[in-house]
Design an enzyme around this catalytic site. Structure first.
Site, PDB file in Angstrom:
ATOM      1  N   ASN A  36     -12.138 -82.045 -40.578  1.00  0.00           N
ATOM      2  CA  ASN A  36     -12.838 -82.552 -39.392  1.00  0.00           C
ATOM      3  C   ASN A  36     -13.743 -83.723 -39.724  1.00  0.00           C
ATOM      4  OD1 ASN A  36     -11.784 -80.905 -37.365  1.00  0.00           O
ATOM      5  ND2 ASN A  36     -13.262 -79.267 -37.745  1.00  0.00           N
TER       6      ASN A  36
ATOM      7  N   ASP B 240      -8.020 -80.355 -34.359  1.00  0.00           N
ATOM      8  CA  ASP B 240      -7.324 -79.646 -33.277  1.00  0.00           C
ATOM      9  C   ASP B 240      -5.808 -79.747 -33.433  1.00  0.00           C
ATOM     10  OD1 ASP B 240      -9.745 -78.975 -32.211  1.00  0.00           O
ATOM     11  OD2 ASP B 240      -9.673 -80.407 -30.558  1.00  0.00           O
TER      12      ASP B 240
ATOM     13  N   GLU C  92     -10.995 -71.784 -37.273  1.00  0.00           N
ATOM     14  CA  GLU C  92      -9.746 -71.981 -38.008  1.00  0.00           C
ATOM     15  C   GLU C  92      -9.163 -70.663 -38.499  1.00  0.00           C
ATOM     16  OE1 GLU C  92     -13.114 -72.709 -41.034  1.00  0.00           O
ATOM     17  OE2 GLU C  92     -12.766 -72.788 -38.880  1.00  0.00           O
TER      18      GLU C  92
ATOM     19  N   HIS D 288     -12.496 -84.454 -35.141  1.00  0.00           N
ATOM     20  CA  HIS D 288     -12.161 -83.149 -34.560  1.00  0.00           C
ATOM     21  C   HIS D 288     -10.808 -83.151 -33.865  1.00  0.00           C
ATOM     22  CE1 HIS D 288     -15.942 -81.039 -35.372  1.00  0.00           C
ATOM     23  NE2 HIS D 288     -16.541 -82.195 -35.174  1.00  0.00           N
TER      24      HIS D 288
ATOM     25  N   ASP E   5      -6.933 -68.280 -42.925  1.00  0.00           N
ATOM     26  CA  ASP E   5      -7.996 -69.244 -42.669  1.00  0.00           C
ATOM     27  C   ASP E   5      -7.614 -70.564 -43.337  1.00  0.00           C
ATOM     28  OD1 ASP E   5     -11.234 -69.075 -41.914  1.00  0.00           O
ATOM     29  OD2 ASP E   5     -10.708 -70.629 -43.364  1.00  0.00           O
TER      30      ASP E   5
END
Length: 235
Positions: A121, A130, A156, A126, A113
């Site tokens: 973010n 990504d 994630e 965002h 994670d």
């Protein structure tokens, strides 16, 4: 064993020119287009039945074959990273879980994670998040064996399925990936975006009754790593 598919011949590019089906003395017989077929050469679109199973034969290179291959890719692949999606990963886990139990072979799962992903973010947007997910997925895929399965389970969270790897070996793999992530210069539009990951490692136990027992234990160890300060591996 009910029947066998076999190539008739190979062309210069090592692809079969044609395929045939041969019944292996089955009780119920093998049928092609509703006709009994102890042996038959197959053509594109033939309907093949063995037992209760009915399949459609699609010749390689045909546009319909490409269509179904693309549908399969869309159903089993995470669109952002190109890794297996949760459904596909859990199917692979199920297959390896039962094989490992049957033959008493080692099996390990790593859950990873991204640490403080929400902060990334919120700070850079965002699209930057990504980009980080795509780069992380490529890094993981490039640093495991070809037969290992890598999936993005959502958000994630990533997972790695390691057949034939014991606990010590899985811990080494997880720690290697953790160090690679920490030392890799992730970037978004020229802006450095340092990333670290936490990981949990679980290996198959005799008392595990289902594949999700193994995955759930890896998930618990992942959260233990995050509670302990992040950027570490627990197993």
């Amino acid at each position: 064993r009910h029947c066998r598919f076999e190539p008739l011949s190979l062309s210069d590019d090592d692809l079969p020119d044609a395929w045939r089906i041969i019944d292996l003395g089955s009780t119920n017989g093998t049928f092609v287009n509703d006709r009994s077929a102890p042996a038959a050469v197959l053509t594109h679109g033939d309907r093949v039945q063995f037992g209760r199973n009915i399949c459609k034969f699609l010749a390689g290179g045909h546009v319909e074959s490409a269509y179904y291959e693309e549908i399969h890719r869309l159903v089993t692949t995470d669109g952002l990273t190109g890794l297996s999606n949760r459904r596909s990963f859990e199917e692979a886990l199920g297959r390896e879980f039962h094989r490992a139990q049957r033959y008493r072979r080692p099996l390990a799962v790593i859950m990873l994670d991204i640490d403080h992903f929400k902060r990334l973010n919120d700070t850079l947007g965002h699209l930057a998040g990504d980009a980080g997910l795509r780069q992380l997925g490529a890094l993981i895929r490039g640093n495991v064996r070809r037969d290992d399965s890598v999936g993005r389970l959502g958000g994630e969270e990533f997972a790695i399925l390691l057949p034939e790897i014991d606990h010590a070996g899985a811990m080494r793999v997880a720690d290697k990936i953790r160090e690679l992530v920490r030392d890799t210069p992730f970037q978004y539009e020229g802006t450095p975006t340092p990333i670290t990951v936490s990981a949990g490692v679980a290996t198959l136990r005799e008392q595990d009754a289902a594949p999700l027992d193994l995955l759930g234990r890896a998930d618990e160890l992942l959260f233990a790593a995050k509670r302990a300060g992040r950027d570490q591996v627990r197993g």
